[in-house]
Design a protein around this motif. Structure first.
Motif, mmCIF file in Angstrom:
data_model
loop_
_atom_site.group_PDB
_atom_site.id
_atom_site.type_symbol
_atom_site.label_atom_id
_atom_site.label_comp_id
_atom_site.label_asym_id
_atom_site.label_seq_id
_atom_site.Cartn_x
_atom_site.Cartn_y
_atom_site.Cartn_z
ATOM 1 N N ILE A 1 0.840 -1.201 0.000
ATOM 2 C CA ILE A 1 0.000 0.000 0.000
ATOM 3 C C ILE A 1 0.873 1.248 0.000
ATOM 4 O O ILE A 1 0.617 2.215 -0.734
ATOM 5 C CB ILE A 1 -0.950 -0.007 1.219
ATOM 6 C CG1 ILE A 1 -1.997 -1.115 1.065
ATOM 7 C CG2 ILE A 1 -1.635 1.356 1.384
ATOM 8 C CD1 ILE A 1 -2.871 -1.297 2.294
ATOM 9 N N GLY A 2 1.920 1.237 0.837
ATOM 10 C CA GLY A 2 2.830 2.381 0.872
ATOM 11 C C GLY A 2 3.489 2.613 -0.467
ATOM 12 O O GLY A 2 3.617 3.762 -0.922
ATOM 13 N N PHE A 3 3.897 1.524 -1.126
ATOM 14 C CA PHE A 3 4.485 1.656 -2.454
ATOM 15 C C PHE A 3 3.485 2.269 -3.430
ATOM 16 O O PHE A 3 3.813 3.157 -4.216
ATOM 17 C CB PHE A 3 4.947 0.283 -2.946
ATOM 18 C CG PHE A 3 5.457 0.273 -4.354
ATOM 19 C CD1 PHE A 3 6.589 0.978 -4.707
ATOM 20 C CD2 PHE A 3 4.792 -0.454 -5.341
ATOM 21 C CE1 PHE A 3 7.065 0.972 -6.018
ATOM 22 C CE2 PHE A 3 5.252 -0.469 -6.644
ATOM 23 C CZ PHE A 3 6.394 0.243 -6.981
ATOM 24 N N GLY A 4 2.234 1.809 -3.364
ATOM 25 C CA GLY A 4 1.202 2.345 -4.249
ATOM 26 C C GLY A 4 0.922 3.819 -4.022
ATOM 27 O O GLY A 4 0.558 4.543 -4.958
ATOM 28 N N MET A 5 1.093 4.284 -2.793
ATOM 29 C CA MET A 5 0.846 5.693 -2.488
ATOM 30 C C MET A 5 1.783 6.617 -3.278
ATOM 31 O O MET A 5 1.412 7.735 -3.638
ATOM 32 C CB MET A 5 1.033 5.951 -0.994
ATOM 33 C CG MET A 5 -0.130 5.493 -0.143
ATOM 34 S SD MET A 5 -1.593 6.527 -0.421
ATOM 35 C CE MET A 5 -2.725 5.794 0.781
ATOM 36 N N GLY A 6 2.991 6.148 -3.552
ATOM 37 C CA GLY A 6 3.915 6.966 -4.321
ATOM 38 C C GLY A 6 3.402 7.242 -5.716
ATOM 39 O O GLY A 6 3.503 8.366 -6.227
ATOM 40 N N ASP A 7 2.846 6.219 -6.362
ATOM 41 C CA ASP A 7 2.307 6.424 -7.711
ATOM 42 C C ASP A 7 1.029 7.244 -7.674
ATOM 43 O O ASP A 7 0.748 8.015 -8.594
ATOM 44 C CB ASP A 7 2.048 5.075 -8.385
ATOM 45 C CG ASP A 7 1.929 5.206 -9.892
ATOM 46 O OD1 ASP A 7 2.764 5.898 -10.489
ATOM 47 O OD2 ASP A 7 0.991 4.631 -10.470
ATOM 48 N N ALA A 8 0.243 7.077 -6.606
ATOM 49 C CA ALA A 8 -0.965 7.887 -6.462
ATOM 50 C C ALA A 8 -0.600 9.363 -6.359
ATOM 51 O O ALA A 8 -1.289 10.231 -6.915
ATOM 52 C CB ALA A 8 -1.748 7.447 -5.224
ATOM 53 N N ALA A 9 0.489 9.661 -5.641
ATOM 54 C CA ALA A 9 0.940 11.048 -5.509
ATOM 55 C C ALA A 9 1.355 11.617 -6.862
ATOM 56 O O ALA A 9 1.014 12.756 -7.207
ATOM 57 C CB ALA A 9 2.100 11.122 -4.525
ATOM 58 N N CYS A 10 2.116 10.814 -7.623
ATOM 59 C CA CYS A 10 2.488 11.265 -8.965
ATOM 60 C C CYS A 10 1.258 11.405 -9.851
ATOM 61 O O CYS A 10 1.110 12.372 -10.604
ATOM 62 C CB CYS A 10 3.463 10.271 -9.588
ATOM 63 S SG CYS A 10 5.060 10.149 -8.769
#
Length: 477
Positions: free
Chosen positions: A13-22
């Protein structure tokens, strides 16, 4: 030292948050920036098309340079994670500035658009290239890495849904009659969310694959190794045409919904129609991302990638012949486009990680940052070419911004940009997949060989003593 320990759900989930931010800013750019520049900011469609193309020239330098530098950055947090917090706040500020409309006159406004858009994409590069490289070093487990990519695209699709549903309503609510201020204030909210998510990604992930440090390696050597990687070249071309398809469709969507569907360009019904239509595709992307994780555990990724692109070709051609006012057919078709387009995204990004592993296996040097930066350059070139093509095409079709009645040529052109244009790219992707050889069997062999090499190196590497350190004898290339 690398490890294949399974990632926890929290880490994925934390990894996915990075792409969500971008993506929360990138989605705003792909969905609304062309429309903002032509219908709100007041630039011509041709000028916007030229700008999208010209500004990408800088990426030919900054993208590989960012990857090269990221590979050589050594911090207690790893090579790639620190970039997420170094550039989080500048990224949010530039998002607001890009969607601002200063009264500088026609030439001044165009210059301002060039500067702010270029800086926004530059900051996107400084965050997104290290972030994407992070996906290749969080684990060496092939299925687990693909699962993390599935989480990534599910979460980023949710962020895209927020953008598609909320943006136009926020613009109307915050700006009232002043759409210019409405876009500016809306992007301030989106930028703040992006900063929060980037910090979350930084603190919840770790880099487990630590490449061997080669002090004597040169940047030119790394570039030669990258270009010699035949599978990287295939994945880069795949990335280009995938970006072309997605951005061309996204850029044309708002014109299609504004001028060809029901509700008109100024009415509340028109705003609701546009938001509903955009959101339909985004809901499809969310479900498609979830489905990708399920299917990846049961079927061969390469076959799935190939067949999904063929389905997208068929859907695009069918949608071209369906009148935009046939909502009961248009909405399900557009849902399927989003569903299948996003379904193959985890496979495509896992191809990038596989190509980096293949390069290490074939040439004995891991250049994760440069490998992903090259793919990001291909992605942004696809984005630029698609944006320029939409802008040039609208001008050639005779599109008139704000005119509720468009010509037949402009109407058919908008429909073609939404349907046939992306279908051509999907057809190219279907053909390119035959040259990609890194299937599950090949990747298992590569991971076994790399693990064996690492064990041999550990056995053969002599213990380092203080005396050796002081004389520099431990520097064994």
């Amino acid at each position: 030292m690398s490890t294949a320990r399974k990632l926890s759900v929290a880490e994925k989930i934390g990894f996915g948050m990075g792409d969500a931010a971008c993506g929360i800013v990138y989605s705003s750019v792909t969905m609304f920036l062309t429309y903002f520049y032509t219908d709100i900011y007041g630039l011509s469609a041709a000028a916007v098309g030229i700008m999208f193309l010209v500004t990408r020239v800088l990426d030919a330098i900054t993208d590989p340079l960012t990857g090269l530098v990221a590979d050589r950055v050594h911090t207690r947090w790893g090579h790639f994670r620190p970039w997420l917090i170094w550039f989080a706040i500048p990224y949010a500020v530039l998002a607001v500035l890009t969607f601002s409309t200063p009264d500088f006159g026609e030439s001044g406004k165009l210059l301002y658009a060039y500067i702010t858009y270029t800086l926004l994409m530059l900051c996107y590069t400084f965050i997104n290239i290290p972030y994407c490289a992070l996906g290749g070093v969080i684990t060496t487990d092939e299925k687990d890495r693909l699962s993390a990519q599935s989480y990534r695209f599910t979460i980023s699709s949710l962020a895209g849904l927020v953008v598609s549903v909320a943006t136009l309503f926020l613009v109307d609510w915050l700006g009232k009659e002043n759409k210019q201020f409405g876009f500016q204030a809306t992007m301030a909210i989106m930028g703040t969310l992006a900063v929060i998510m980037l910090f979350f990604c930084f603190f919840s992930t770790s880099e487990r694959v630590r490449p061997k440090v080669e002090i004597n390696s040169s940047m030119m050597d790394d570039l030669r190794i990258l270009l010699a990687n035949d599978q990287w070249r295939i994945v880069a071309v795949i990335t280009f045409f995938s970006s072309m398809a997605g951005v061309m469709r996204s850029a044309a969507t708002l014109y299609y919904a504004t001028y060809l569907m029901l509700g008109g360009i100024e009415s509340a019904a028109g705003t609701a129609m546009k938001s509903a239509f955009v959101s339909t595709s985004v809901v499809g992307t969310i479900i498609g991302s979830i489905a990708a994780g399920y299917l990846a555990q049961r079927y061969r990724a390469v076959s799935l990638f190939k067949n999904i692109n063929l389905l997208l070709v068929v859907i695009g051609v069918v949608m071209f012949f369906v009148p935009p006012t046939w909502l009961a057919i248009v909405f399900p078709l557009y849902f399927l486009v989003g569903f299948f387009h996003q379904m193959y995204q985890p496979f495509k990004w896992n191809m990038m990680a596989n190509a980096a592993d293949y390069g290490e296996w074939k040439f004995g040097r891991r250049i994760t940052g440069l490998s992903f930066s090259g793919n990001l350059f291909a992605l942004k070139m696809g984005m630029a070419v698609a944006g320029a093509f939409v802008g040039f095409s609208l001008g050639w079709f005779g599109y008139q911004a704000g005119n509720p009645t468009q010509t037949t040529l402009a109407t058919n052109g908008i429909i073609g940009l939404l349907t046939i244009g992306p279908s051509i790219s999907y057809l190219v992707l279907y053909w390119l997949s035959r040259f990609y050889i890194l299937d599950d069997k090949m990747m298992n062999q590569i991971q076994r060989d790399l693990a064996h090499r690492e064990q041999v190196e550990e056995i053969n590497t002599p213990a380092v003593t203080p005396a050796l350190i002081s004389t520099g004898a431990n520097n064994h290339g």
